[in-house]
Motif scaffolding. Structure first.
Motif, PDB file in Angstrom:
ATOM      1  N   LEU A  43       1.041  -1.307  -0.026  1.00 23.38           N
ATOM      2  CA  LEU A  43      -0.044  -0.002  -0.049  1.00 23.38           C
ATOM      3  C   LEU A  43       0.864   1.520   0.071  1.00 23.38           C
ATOM      4  N   PRO A  44       0.339   2.457  -0.449  1.00 23.74           N
ATOM      5  CA  PRO A  44       1.200   3.548  -0.366  1.00 23.74           C
ATOM      6  C   PRO A  44       0.866   4.079   1.020  1.00 23.74           C
ATOM      7  N   GLU A  45       2.054   4.801   1.336  1.00 26.27           N
ATOM      8  CA  GLU A  45       1.860   5.493   2.712  1.00 26.27           C
ATOM      9  C   GLU A  45       0.629   6.088   3.271  1.00 26.27           C
ATOM     10  N   ASN A  46      -0.190   6.674   2.292  1.00 21.98           N
ATOM     11  CA  ASN A  46      -1.330   7.297   2.974  1.00 21.98           C
ATOM     12  C   ASN A  46      -2.583   6.424   2.764  1.00 21.98           C
ATOM     13  N   VAL A  47      -2.601   5.227   2.433  1.00 20.23           N
ATOM     14  CA  VAL A  47      -3.501   4.513   2.792  1.00 20.23           C
ATOM     15  C   VAL A  47      -3.338   3.105   3.680  1.00 20.23           C
ATOM     16  N   ILE A  48      -3.959   3.147   4.617  1.00 23.74           N
ATOM     17  CA  ILE A  48      -3.784   2.155   5.736  1.00 23.74           C
ATOM     18  C   ILE A  48      -4.783   1.498   5.772  1.00 23.74           C
ATOM     19  N   ALA A  49      -4.294  -0.055   5.827  1.00 22.95           N
ATOM     20  CA  ALA A  49      -5.552  -1.135   6.124  1.00 22.95           C
ATOM     21  C   ALA A  49      -5.485  -1.604   7.561  1.00 22.95           C
ATOM     22  N   ALA A  50      -6.795  -1.454   8.035  1.00 24.62           N
ATOM     23  CA  ALA A  50      -6.636  -1.807   9.625  1.00 24.62           C
ATOM     24  C   ALA A  50      -7.711  -2.739  10.067  1.00 24.62           C
ATOM     25  N   ALA A  76      -8.093  -5.930  16.597  1.00 24.04           N
ATOM     26  CA  ALA A  76      -8.534  -5.077  15.656  1.00 24.04           C
ATOM     27  C   ALA A  76      -8.711  -3.692  16.246  1.00 24.04           C
ATOM     28  N   ALA A  77      -9.118  -3.428  17.398  1.00 25.20           N
ATOM     29  CA  ALA A  77      -9.220  -2.270  18.020  1.00 25.20           C
ATOM     30  C   ALA A  77      -7.913  -1.565  18.077  1.00 25.20           C
ATOM     31  N   ALA A  78      -6.965  -2.564  18.579  1.00 25.22           N
ATOM     32  CA  ALA A  78      -5.437  -2.002  18.760  1.00 25.22           C
ATOM     33  C   ALA A  78      -4.847  -1.592  17.340  1.00 25.22           C
ATOM     34  N   ASP A  79      -5.421  -2.617  16.521  1.00 25.27           N
ATOM     35  CA  ASP A  79      -4.656  -2.128  15.081  1.00 25.27           C
ATOM     36  C   ASP A  79      -5.306  -0.847  14.376  1.00 25.27           C
ATOM     37  N   GLY A  80      -6.629  -0.550  14.712  1.00 26.44           N
ATOM     38  CA  GLY A  80      -7.119   0.466  14.294  1.00 26.44           C
ATOM     39  C   GLY A  80      -6.658   1.921  14.945  1.00 26.44           C
ATOM     40  N   SER A  81      -6.395   1.715  16.069  1.00 24.97           N
ATOM     41  CA  SER A  81      -5.717   3.098  16.862  1.00 24.97           C
ATOM     42  C   SER A  81      -4.571   3.085  16.391  1.00 24.97           C
ATOM     43  N   TYR A  82      -3.619   2.114  16.142  1.00 22.64           N
ATOM     44  CA  TYR A  82      -2.252   2.431  15.497  1.00 22.64           C
ATOM     45  C   TYR A  82      -2.498   2.890  13.994  1.00 22.64           C
ATOM     46  N   ALA A  83      -3.269   2.424  13.113  1.00 23.21           N
ATOM     47  CA  ALA A  83      -3.652   2.886  11.957  1.00 23.21           C
ATOM     48  C   ALA A  83      -4.096   4.529  12.043  1.00 23.21           C
ATOM     49  N   GLY A  84      -4.994   4.916  12.973  1.00 18.26           N
ATOM     50  CA  GLY A  84      -5.313   6.199  13.048  1.00 18.26           C
ATOM     51  C   GLY A  84      -4.217   7.013  13.215  1.00 18.26           C
ATOM     52  N   ASN A  85      -3.330   6.776  13.930  1.00 14.94           N
ATOM     53  CA  ASN A  85      -2.148   7.373  14.278  1.00 14.94           C
ATOM     54  C   ASN A  85      -1.186   7.483  13.309  1.00 14.94           C
TER      55      ASN A  85
END
Lengths: 413, 969
Positions: B434-441, B453-462
């Protein structure tokens, strides 16, 4: 062949025959190497074998058969061109297409629908008349029809004058047809292989060795092959591949997009085209509407989709066919159109001896698959360019003997 | 039989609000918040559609608006997802693709012949003899398609909205909610999108704990925090239909297409639950676990009475607990895995003494007598990949719940360049490239548990906030690793001797269809798809691609990754032509005098972007009006609106040099106060435009261009000067000026009354002169040009004064019998003068030599665009020439423009312009002929309609006033 189905259904142990052959290893040498496993290349392989008994042939396809523009077009077949050279050429293709299912023993689902090129301006009416007159002169069935005729022939069409571009008339071409594009590639591939040609998928040409202006061998990702003659048939990549052979082409490569709707019960029989609105549309035998528009506004080699294309196209379609507003879209895609300055293809000899080209197919490649395959096979086999291909020689751009077909292109460019 | 559960079941429905709608002509009642599908199931209707090919009855399978089973006709809208559209009062819903009724489709006999109709059968049949095919094609066409378009329906209201955000989070499940929150806390402006009517994703309906409220509590906590955060904008019922270059997202929400630019995107779209491929897995009553849970928890619908639950992971046990809660008797849990996996959910199911069968799979679903629903499930032991032992357990049931695992719902990710990588050993997928500005979570990225999934979501949001360029002072949450728990069963495909194990429900494809195709050599995944049509239907392979990949990979020996996937093309969710078209903006340009033309009864015609008067008067007097208008110009004075003519302002020290390069004529020595003809050729020497260049001062030209050509001329000018870098400013001022041409022998008289600051005498303002002055007080650029061949003045004035100018000239010209004339009269007048119209008398190949315009080429200058080509063309033998013709016989048919000039069997040219000249009392024409036909006096033949041949004589041009005395007086 219906018996084939019965056999299949009744005999639990019946095994289907391998039709698209697995590629083997490349031989070190072939009489003819065809670069590009699209419809054109595969057709050429078939006719080389059928007409000329030349079977020491390899078709090299960098990806999968028919995966380029053969699998990306909107499958329209017609011969209502503008120049006598163009009309004769495409008419031969239409004649070959009509018998192709029987010829290949493989149903390409050829379906004559009638083809309407709508005219919204007086100048478009003039061009329609020009095309109709040239077509009739050469025995091709085309005529100009006007609003009253259209109301009868295509009652679904919005003939209101209260729209931005009211329909004034159309060029009607009864032989206009659609076919299953993939089946054309598969049919040619299967029969060419049966006659002895080799088809190599996932085999990319990465270099072309030329000595004393004569092609000697090709470098591929699977090794070197020496070759007698080479046919380049790589629509969408023509300039890139010809550069490997050391010459340039007067071609700009521009994406052309299309899309298809979810299937609905058939309602639109003919093929409708509008040059002014940049629309072409037909409904397939699955019930899906196949829709296309003008080429993208810039040259590039990517086949990604754009939203702009869809928005513009649908606005125009709903002007012509307002009842389609509630139809969902299934899928959009893009192909690459190799545009020449005169909107006609390039076929025949090149500055490199024994290296032949089949290129410049812009937005009209699929409909020429049969004739270009057959006639390019003839060219390679005899070393003489047949008369029907002469007008399309690469040299015409040097000598200014252009074949101006811009007026007959379906869509804007 | 499904039924509605008692209150309070159903988080999405409001039992206080009953809604009546129609299904197949009958009245039904549901609740506010019900989808069509939930309302139908609640009232006991299980058959929602008929399959595409075999017309098999189909019910709910995913209930996620992903599959064709729930496509229904809603009013005039075909193929609508019944599991997405909420019922409204009076909604009219019916099934699709049947002959008879939805429950009794007379075309269902086709399924009996499925053995004879393997994938691609139509390629092998029907074409011999040749005449048979159109008949077959016609029949196939009759049974094709699903829903129905109403040819009388109109384009409904749709519009568009543009949004811009730092971070867009797609999917508001646990990962998406967490991502949005973290990104917003980092300071980003966040848009959170979800396609369901309420956000929460699987938290709304799933069960990850024995405690049935654990998931919804988690949702409420997260949502509460989100609602308190002003940085987050939340849009539910919003489906992303596609990712386009540079994070340009298209979103459908109700009747609106939202076009959205995001600095960064978090894709938290979760996974698609995958079916098990076994015999009759398409019967109504066989559904995915998530579908059953949604029915129960969101809409309060009991999906059946007695169930078998087949699963390949722990979530199936959560499903079992949910269906038990709904009062469904669970006959057995069939776990495809060989060993019991202890987890809170499975232990709870075991504690409830539900039979758990390990290492087994559904082998065959048996329909009830009507064939309308599953009545029994036969279960077999798995002995090898895809192979079962002959011993069978049978369970009577009306509900079979299946799950073969979860596959990333990744179209957005894949459109953005990402790849799904499959680990064959662990059964896990992950997203790469993925490009830097698209994050799968979250689930899409392989995180199966809610916590992960929640933890990965928080990481992705950051990460997304950072990618959006937010100066982020928050501590970055830790990146978590994918757990070992498997996402997917490695081979949930069970070949049955009697077939009907559906791989693709949309297209009625069974295992043997794909195997046949593979054996025939269609082994590339794209060929497999295209030959069998697997994945080509409305579901686009969401539930079938993986099985197809597995079958292909088994056949070829390649890995799943090596087999690859077909391209993920937009749209990813349902979007109609109406959405995309929006309100349809087809801009039209009116000149300043437009309303005056309408008042004068003008028939308007499109001219480029503009509308122009074709002629003034009624349709049935067209020819007469054109003749009257043109003779009034010849005898008195006429007025035509020429505002649509292109206007280009060319200013700067290199202005003359610039024109010298762009046009064929010479402009360096053009005197100030003079106009000169301009002719533009392209690099191939083809004529592309013409007009006049007026030199207003040493460094300032005003250049006209054709109405249709000016945009492209302007583009070409900019394009060329980007290379030449001449000191010149080029401005397209077409719309800034209104213009009229007052033409005719009495034009000077009229103008003299209105203009006192320009010397209008023949010597003071000669032919091809340019003056700046005032007409009735209106500042005007005045050009003495003669397109129509009479004394005449083009007056170009500021656009807002165009109407006033028009009015005053019409008023002051009354005495001279002034009348407006339209484009048609102008065409006729210029034809008499032999002046060409670019694109009518020229075509895509016309060069100046064959158009007889060599006079417009300056011979001494070193360069103009097209010079090289024109020089080469000049050396070639001409193939055609533009000449004047007069029609000899005018009794019969009159040729039309583009009728051909014929010489024996050869086409030698065509008529480009023709008209009846009342001044000359004959039909005159411009035409291309072969050079040997081009001498004056030659008789040429023109073929008109019906093949009739008309004779014409080549004559010298111009036809009228050959010495130009009239325009130069």
């Amino acid at each position: 062949m219906v018996f084939g189905l019965l056999k299949y259904g009744l005999n639990p142990r019946f095994h289907p025959k391998e039709f698209i052959k697995e590629s083997r290893d490349l031989k070190p040498s072939y009489d003819v190497v065809i670069i590009g496993g699209g419809g054109h290349g595969l057709a050429a392989a078939y006719y080389l074998a059928r007409d000329w008994g030349i079977t020491n042939v390899a078709v090299l396809e960098k990806s999968w058969l028919g995966g380029g523009n053969t699998g990306r077009n909107t499958a329209i077949i017609r011969s209502n061109y503008l120049t006598p050279e163009g009309v004769e050429f495409y008419d031969e293709s239409v004649q070959l297409y009509k018998n192709l299912s029987q010829e290949l023993d493989y149903n390409i689902l050829y379906s004559e629908r009638g083809h309407f090129t709508l005219a919204h301006t007086d100048s478009a009416i003039r061009t329609s008349r020009w095309r109709a007159e040239v077509n009739k002169h050469l025995g091709v069935n085309s005529e100009v029809v006007y609003r009253d005729d259209l109301a009868q022939m295509v009652p679904l069409l919005n003939l209101s004058e209260d729209v931005r571009y009211p329909v004034l008339g159309a060029l009607y071409h009864p032989p206009g047809a659609i076919a299953r594009h993939d089946a054309v590639a598969w049919g040619y591939a299967g029969r060419a292989a049966e006659l002895g040609a080799e088809i190599h998928q996932n085999t990319e040409v990465i270099g072309i060795n030329v000595e004393n202006d004569k092609v000697i061998s090709l470098e591929t990702n699977k090794g070197t092959v020496t070759c007698g003659k080479v046919l380049q048939a790589v629509a969408g990549q023509s300039s890139e591949v010809s550069r490997l052979a050391g010459f340039d082409l007067p071609i700009r490569t521009i994406p052309l997009q299309a899309c298809v709707s979810l299937p609905v019960k058939p309602i639109l029989d003919p093929i409708i085209v509008s040059g002014s609105l940049h629309v072409y549309i037909s409904q397939s035998d699955r019930g899906e509407f196949v829709m296309g528009g003008s080429t993208d506004p810039y040259p590039r080699y990517q086949t990604s989709s754009s939203l702009d294309f869809m928005e513009g196209l649908m606005g125009h379609i709903l002007e012509l066919l307002p009842f389609m507003g509630e139809l969902p879209v299934l899928r959009q895609w893009a192909g690459l159109a190799d545009m020449t300055p005169d909107f006609s293809p390039v076929m025949g000899e090149t500055p490199v001896q024994n290296y032949y080209i089949d290129a410049g197919w812009g937005t009209w490649g699929f409909k020429a698959t049969c004739v270009s395959g057959k006639r390019m096979a003839e060219t390679l086999a005899t070393g003489v360019t047949p008369k029907i291909l002469e007008p399309f020689a690469l040299d015409r751009f040097r000598t200014f003997d252009l074949v101006g077909e811009k007026g007959a292109a379906s869509v804007g460019h | 039989m499904p039924s509605r559960l008692p209150s309070p079941a159903g988080r999405f429905i409001d039992r206080d609000k009953q809604i009546k709608f129609k299904f197949e002509g009958r009245s039904l009642v549901g609740y506010q918040g019900d989808t069509i599908a939930s309302a139908l199931l609640a009232s006991g209707h299980t058959i929602l559609s008929r399959s595409f090919k075999y017309h098999r009855p189909r019910g709910v399978i995913s209930l996620s608006s992903l599959d064709a089973n729930t496509l229904m006709q809603v009013g005039d809208s075909p193929n609508r997802f019944a599991d997405r559209i909420q019922i409204q009062e009076g909604l009219n819903v019916s099934g699709q693709n049947y002959w008879g009724s939805l429950s009794n489709d007379r075309l269902s006999f086709i399924g009996k012949f499925s053995k004879f109709l393997p994938a691609g059968f139509y390629y092998k049949a029907f074409y011999s003899p040749r005449w048979a095919w159109p008949i077959w094609a016609n029949f196939i066409r009759k049974v094709a398609g699903l829903g129905v378009l109403n040819p009388n329906s109109k384009h409904s209201y749709y519009d568009k909205e543009y949004l811009f955000y730092d971070v867009v989070v797609v999917g508001a499940g646990v990962a998406g909610l967490s991502a949005a929150l973290e990104a917003a806390l980092s300071g980003a402006d966040v848009l959170l999108l979800d396609d369901e009517q309420r956000v929460g994703g699987s938290l709304n309906w799933g069960r990850s704990e024995p405690d049935e409220n654990a998931d919804i509590t988690k949702r409420d906590e997260l949502l509460n925090q989100i609602q308190q955060n002003n940085n987050i904008h939340l849009l539910s019922s919003s489906s992303v239909i596609g990712w386009y270059t540079d994070n340009w997202l298209a979103v459908v929400r109700e009747n609106r297409l939202i076009k959205l630019r995001a600095k960064s995107i978090v894709v938290a779209t979760g996974c698609w639950e995958q079916p098990i491929v076994f015999r009759n897995n398409d019967l109504p009553g066989v559904m995915l676990g998530s579908a059953a849970q949604k029915l129960i928890n969101l809409w309060g619908v009991r999906p059946g009475e007695r169930a078998v639950i087949a699963t390949s992971d722990d979530r199936g046990y959560g499903v079992a607990l949910d269906v038990m809660k709904a009062g469904v008797e669970v006959a057995a849990v069939v776990d495809l895995r060989p060993e019991f996996n202890e987890c809170k959910l499975s232990l709870e199911v075991r504690r409830k003494q539900i039979p758990i069968l390990l290492g087994r799979t559904p082998w065959e679903a048996i329909p009830n007598r009507q064939g309308s629903r599953v009545s029994k499930l036969r279960v077999a032991k798995i002995v090898a990949q895809g192979k079962c032992a002959p011993e069978i357990d049978s369970f009577a049931c009306d509900l079979v719940i299946m799950s073969a695992g979860w596959f990333p719902a990744a179209p957005i990710v894949r459109q953005a360049g990402g790849k799904i990588v499959y680990d064959e050993l662990s059964g896990h997928t992950k997203i790469t490239d993925l490009p830097e500005n698209v994050i799968a979570a979250g689930g899409i990225a392989g995180h199966t548990s809610l916590e992960a999934a929640a933890a990965d979501g928080s990481y992705a949001g950051n990460v997304a906030a950072k990618a959006a360029g937010i100066d982020n002072k928050r501590v970055q949450p830790p990146q978590i690793q994918i757990t070992k728990e498997s996402q997917m069963h490695p081979w949930p495909i069970f070949d049955h001797p009697k077939g009907k194990e559906f791989v693709d429900f949309d297209e009625d494809l069974q295992i043997h269809d794909l195997e046949t195709a593979l054996e025939e050599g269609y082994t590339h995944i794209e060929h497999l798809k295209r030959f069998t049509t697997n994945g080509m239907g409305p579901s686009q392979g969401r539930h079938s691609s993986l099985s197809a990949m597995r079958l292909a990979s088994r056949y070829t020996g390649l890995s799943l990754d090596g087999t690859g996937m077909t391209t993920a093309r937009p749209p990813n969710a349902q979007v109609t032509l109406g959405h995309l078209a929006g309100r349809i903006f087809e801009p039209v340009r009116y000149t300043a005098m437009h309303h005056r033309h309408l008042e004068a009864g003008a028939k308007m015609m499109p001219a480029g972007m503009w509308l122009r008067p074709e002629y003034y008067g009624s349709d049935n007097r067209r020819n007469q009006m054109i003749q009257e208008e043109s003779s009034n110009v010849r005898n008195n004075v006429g007025l035509i609106d020429v505002s649509t003519l292109g206007g280009l302002d060319i200013k700067g020290p290199d202005a003359a040099e610039f024109l010298n390069r762009m046009y064929t004529f010479a402009y360096l020595k053009q005197p100030v106060g003079k106009a000169r003809y301009v002719l533009m050729t392209d690099i191939a020497g083809v004529i592309v435009d013409d007009g006049v260049a007026c030199r207003l001062s040493e460094n300032h030209f005003y250049v006209t261009a054709t109405t249709g050509g000016v945009e492209s001329v302007y583009r070409q000018m900019l394009w060329f000067n980007a290379q030449w870098r001449l000191k010149v400013d080029i401005t397209n001022i077409t719309a800034s000026y209104a213009g009229v041409n007052i033409a005719g022998p009495k034009s000077r008289v009229v103008l003299e009354r209105l203009c006192d600051d320009v010397d209008l005498t023949p010597d003071g303002f000669p032919y091809m002169g340019v003056r700046e002055g005032h007409v009735a007080g209106i500042p005007a650029r005045m050009l003495r040009v003669g397109f129509v061949g009479e004394l005449g003045y083009e007056l170009h004035v500021p656009a807002h004064l165009g109407e006033a100018l028009w009015d005053v000239i019409i008023e002051e010209g009354k005495e001279e019998k002034i009348r407006p004339f339209g484009v048609e009269a102008q065409r006729l007048l210029r034809l008499e003068k032999g002046h060409i119209i670019i694109s009518q008398d020229t075509d895509g190949l016309t060069h100046p030599i064959e158009a007889d315009m060599a006079w417009a080429i300056a011979r001494k200058k070193p360069f103009y665009v097209g010079l090289k080509s024109v020089s080469m063309l000049e050396k070639k033998i001409l193939t055609r020439k533009l000449v004047g013709l007069e029609i000899i016989e005018t009794e019969g048919s009159i040729p039309k423009e583009c009728h051909l000039v014929i010489d024996g069997s050869e086409i030698t040219g065509r008529i480009t312009s023709i008209g009846y000249s009342s001044s000359l009392e004959k039909y005159v024409a411009l035409a291309y002929v072969s050079p040997n036909q081009s001498n004056p006096g030659t008789i040429v033949e023109i073929r008109v309609e019906e093949g009739e041949i008309i004779q014409a004589r080549v004559v010298e041009l111009p036809f009228y006033d050959p010495d130009g005395l009239r325009q130069e007086i």
